[in-house]
Design a protein around this motif. Sequence first.
Motif, PDB file in Angstrom:
ATOM      1  N   ALA A  19      -6.628  48.374  44.918  1.00 28.99           N
ATOM      2  CA  ALA A  19      -7.128  49.421  44.021  1.00 28.99           C
ATOM      3  C   ALA A  19      -8.648  49.357  43.909  1.00 28.99           C
ATOM      4  CB  ALA A  19      -6.481  49.283  42.641  1.00 28.99           C
ATOM      5  N   ALA A  20      -9.171  48.155  43.793  1.00 29.41           N
ATOM      6  CA  ALA A  20     -10.618  48.000  43.640  1.00 29.41           C
ATOM      7  C   ALA A  20     -11.359  48.449  44.902  1.00 29.41           C
ATOM      8  CB  ALA A  20     -10.949  46.546  43.316  1.00 29.41           C
ATOM      9  N   LYS A  21     -10.862  48.032  46.058  1.00 28.34           N
ATOM     10  CA  LYS A  21     -11.539  48.396  47.309  1.00 28.34           C
ATOM     11  C   LYS A  21     -11.466  49.904  47.555  1.00 28.34           C
ATOM     12  CE  LYS A  21     -11.671  44.170  49.950  1.00 28.34           C
ATOM     13  NZ  LYS A  21     -11.075  43.281  50.944  1.00 28.34           N
ATOM     14  N   ALA A  22     -10.288  50.485  47.355  1.00 25.37           N
ATOM     15  CA  ALA A  22     -10.140  51.930  47.548  1.00 25.37           C
ATOM     16  C   ALA A  22     -11.005  52.690  46.538  1.00 25.37           C
ATOM     17  CB  ALA A  22      -8.678  52.339  47.413  1.00 25.37           C
ATOM     18  N   GLY A  23     -10.993  52.239  45.283  1.00 22.39           N
ATOM     19  CA  GLY A  23     -11.760  52.909  44.237  1.00 22.39           C
ATOM     20  C   GLY A  23     -13.255  52.878  44.496  1.00 22.39           C
ATOM     21  N   GLU A  24     -13.747  51.740  44.928  1.00 27.77           N
ATOM     22  CA  GLU A  24     -15.180  51.628  45.222  1.00 27.77           C
ATOM     23  C   GLU A  24     -15.563  52.551  46.381  1.00 27.77           C
ATOM     24  OE1 GLU A  24     -17.679  50.158  43.486  1.00 27.77           O
ATOM     25  OE2 GLU A  24     -16.019  50.012  42.071  1.00 27.77           O
ATOM     26  N   TRP A  25     -14.704  52.640  47.375  1.00 35.15           N
ATOM     27  CA  TRP A  25     -14.976  53.526  48.516  1.00 35.15           C
ATOM     28  C   TRP A  25     -14.940  54.992  48.084  1.00 35.15           C
ATOM     29  CZ3 TRP A  25     -11.751  56.941  51.455  1.00 35.15           C
ATOM     30  CH2 TRP A  25     -12.348  57.421  52.627  1.00 35.15           C
ATOM     31  N   ILE A  26     -13.954  55.342  47.267  1.00 36.59           N
ATOM     32  CA  ILE A  26     -13.853  56.718  46.760  1.00 36.59           C
ATOM     33  C   ILE A  26     -15.134  57.092  46.008  1.00 36.59           C
ATOM     34  CG2 ILE A  26     -12.687  58.154  45.025  1.00 36.59           C
ATOM     35  CD1 ILE A  26     -10.065  56.625  45.857  1.00 36.59           C
ATOM     36  N   LYS A  27     -15.633  56.167  45.201  1.00 40.12           N
ATOM     37  CA  LYS A  27     -16.833  56.449  44.413  1.00 40.12           C
ATOM     38  C   LYS A  27     -18.033  56.774  45.312  1.00 40.12           C
ATOM     39  CE  LYS A  27     -18.803  53.343  41.592  1.00 40.12           C
ATOM     40  NZ  LYS A  27     -19.068  52.538  40.377  1.00 40.12           N
ATOM     41  N   THR A  28     -18.123  56.101  46.448  1.00 38.77           N
ATOM     42  CA  THR A  28     -19.246  56.375  47.366  1.00 38.77           C
ATOM     43  C   THR A  28     -19.156  57.771  47.967  1.00 38.77           C
ATOM     44  OG1 THR A  28     -18.183  55.554  49.400  1.00 38.77           O
ATOM     45  CG2 THR A  28     -19.337  53.923  48.021  1.00 38.77           C
ATOM     46  N   LYS A  29     -17.948  58.357  47.946  1.00 41.57           N
ATOM     47  CA  LYS A  29     -17.736  59.678  48.543  1.00 41.57           C
ATOM     48  C   LYS A  29     -17.867  60.817  47.534  1.00 41.57           C
ATOM     49  CE  LYS A  29     -16.686  58.263  52.725  1.00 41.57           C
ATOM     50  NZ  LYS A  29     -17.539  58.632  53.867  1.00 41.57           N
ATOM     51  N   LEU A  30     -18.083  60.486  46.272  1.00 38.30           N
ATOM     52  CA  LEU A  30     -18.160  61.523  45.235  1.00 38.30           C
ATOM     53  C   LEU A  30     -19.333  62.459  45.527  1.00 38.30           C
ATOM     54  CD1 LEU A  30     -16.800  62.405  42.587  1.00 38.30           C
ATOM     55  CD2 LEU A  30     -18.488  61.043  41.361  1.00 38.30           C
ATOM     56  N   GLY A  31     -19.053  63.751  45.614  1.00 39.50           N
ATOM     57  CA  GLY A  31     -20.070  64.734  45.957  1.00 39.50           C
ATOM     58  C   GLY A  31     -20.416  64.754  47.427  1.00 39.50           C
ATOM     59  N   ASN A  32     -19.629  64.020  48.223  1.00 34.43           N
ATOM     60  CA  ASN A  32     -19.984  63.812  49.628  1.00 34.43           C
ATOM     61  C   ASN A  32     -18.774  63.937  50.556  1.00 34.43           C
ATOM     62  OD1 ASN A  32     -21.789  63.113  51.681  1.00 34.43           O
ATOM     63  ND2 ASN A  32     -21.211  60.951  51.568  1.00 34.43           N
ATOM     64  N   HIS A  33     -17.667  64.566  50.068  1.00 39.92           N
ATOM     65  CA  HIS A  33     -16.500  64.732  50.943  1.00 39.92           C
ATOM     66  C   HIS A  33     -16.775  65.913  51.891  1.00 39.92           C
ATOM     67  CE1 HIS A  33     -15.679  67.657  47.775  1.00 39.92           C
ATOM     68  NE2 HIS A  33     -15.012  68.324  48.690  1.00 39.92           N
ATOM     69  N   THR A  34     -16.131  65.883  53.038  1.00 42.25           N
ATOM     70  CA  THR A  34     -16.439  66.896  54.061  1.00 42.25           C
ATOM     71  C   THR A  34     -15.304  67.877  54.307  1.00 42.25           C
ATOM     72  OG1 THR A  34     -15.728  65.350  55.769  1.00 42.25           O
ATOM     73  CG2 THR A  34     -18.081  65.436  55.276  1.00 42.25           C
ATOM     74  N   SER A  35     -14.070  67.471  54.027  1.00 45.58           N
ATOM     75  CA  SER A  35     -12.951  68.383  54.296  1.00 45.58           C
ATOM     76  C   SER A  35     -12.194  68.648  53.009  1.00 45.58           C
ATOM     77  CB  SER A  35     -11.996  67.770  55.331  1.00 45.58           C
ATOM     78  OG  SER A  35     -11.256  66.725  54.749  1.00 45.58           O
ATOM     79  N   LEU A  36     -11.687  69.857  52.891  1.00 40.86           N
ATOM     80  CA  LEU A  36     -10.865  70.226  51.738  1.00 40.86           C
ATOM     81  C   LEU A  36      -9.789  71.172  52.226  1.00 40.86           C
ATOM     82  CD1 LEU A  36     -10.348  70.368  48.664  1.00 40.86           C
ATOM     83  CD2 LEU A  36     -11.952  72.277  48.574  1.00 40.86           C
ATOM     84  N   SER A  37      -8.531  70.847  51.946  1.00 40.84           N
ATOM     85  CA  SER A  37      -7.466  71.766  52.338  1.00 40.84           C
ATOM     86  C   SER A  37      -6.429  71.854  51.225  1.00 40.84           C
ATOM     87  CB  SER A  37      -6.807  71.319  53.651  1.00 40.84           C
ATOM     88  OG  SER A  37      -6.410  69.974  53.586  1.00 40.84           O
ATOM     89  N   LEU A  38      -5.623  72.904  51.288  1.00 38.86           N
ATOM     90  CA  LEU A  38      -4.583  73.133  50.291  1.00 38.86           C
ATOM     91  C   LEU A  38      -3.282  72.515  50.767  1.00 38.86           C
ATOM     92  CD1 LEU A  38      -5.229  76.888  49.403  1.00 38.86           C
ATOM     93  CD2 LEU A  38      -6.333  74.836  48.497  1.00 38.86           C
ATOM     94  N   LYS A  39      -2.493  72.000  49.810  1.00 36.35           N
ATOM     95  CA  LYS A  39      -1.182  71.450  50.135  1.00 36.35           C
ATOM     96  C   LYS A  39      -0.100  72.423  49.680  1.00 36.35           C
ATOM     97  CE  LYS A  39      -0.765  67.058  48.958  1.00 36.35           C
ATOM     98  NZ  LYS A  39      -1.015  65.762  48.304  1.00 36.35           N
ATOM     99  N   TYR A  40       0.407  72.201  48.485  1.00 37.17           N
ATOM    100  CA  TYR A  40       1.549  72.986  48.005  1.00 37.17           C
ATOM    101  C   TYR A  40       1.131  74.347  47.456  1.00 37.17           C
ATOM    102  CZ  TYR A  40       5.953  73.914  45.590  1.00 37.17           C
ATOM    103  OH  TYR A  40       7.115  74.469  45.153  1.00 37.17           O
ATOM    104  N   SER A  41      -0.075  74.430  46.880  1.00 37.15           N
ATOM    105  CA  SER A  41      -0.548  75.676  46.276  1.00 37.15           C
ATOM    106  C   SER A  41      -2.062  75.638  46.240  1.00 37.15           C
ATOM    107  CB  SER A  41       0.002  75.825  44.849  1.00 37.15           C
ATOM    108  OG  SER A  41      -0.635  74.890  43.988  1.00 37.15           O
TER     109      SER A  41
END
Length: 280
Positions: A19-41
Amino acid sequence: MSEQVIGGKSFTAVAINCAAKAGEWIKTKLGNHTSLSLKYSAQDLVTEVDKGAEAMIRNLVMTHFPHHSFLGEEGVQPGPEASDRALQSVRDAEYLWIVDPLDGTTNFVHSFPFFSVSIALAHRGEVIVGVVYDPIRDELFVAEKGKGAYVRGRRMNVSQEEALRDSLIATGFPADQTFALPLNMKGLQALVPQVRNVRSGGSAALHLAYVAAGRLSGFWEIGLNAWDIAAGSLLIEESGGRVTDVKGSPYDLGVRHVAASNGRIHDEFLNALQQAESNS
């Protein structure tokens, strides 16, 4: 279930590390993600960060426990039927890791700082470890079956409210607009006049952790999945609260319509939700 270690490796330590490793990595990507797609709706979003965080967690878990089973949100097709099928295929596994790598993707996409990593371990269908990590506040909520629940190393206890009118309740707005959302809205309409106030932060796992920590009196939502609820359910139970489905049946991994509270308001809470449904 007291045997929490295999080959010298603590289940809880591995869950915390993931959880800590994934969370720290996610935080570095805040405002910096490159792809966005829709799933169910249109309201059900996924980014490469969700997928990357899940791959990271899966790889770490499998390195330590290669024979364990793994159920992660991003490995399952969108929609409630696919979620049910995925859970049924593994729910009786001896050890099952249940993971939401980024609970609150919509918040993450908008840089709204309320999202979490949720990791649970179930032994033959019973949750024995639950970890929810909020990387923005660096708050780690952790529970082991029978050993209590903690945040920042301090023991957690649910809130003291005895009545709905004194309670701060949270909910979410489901992505399923045909069934879950209308039902949730009926509950919302019924509860708002009966409680102190209602919040909707956008991460079910973090809402459940807040019930455990005494920051919320209760939480309900229609149409969730095992990975949204499993870790938080143990946090609440180990903090002295209560988790059921909205009809009052005890929590198990198959529960999708969840009601969680400090226990003191639970019956009144369920009655209000059931009245809302029967009046529809």
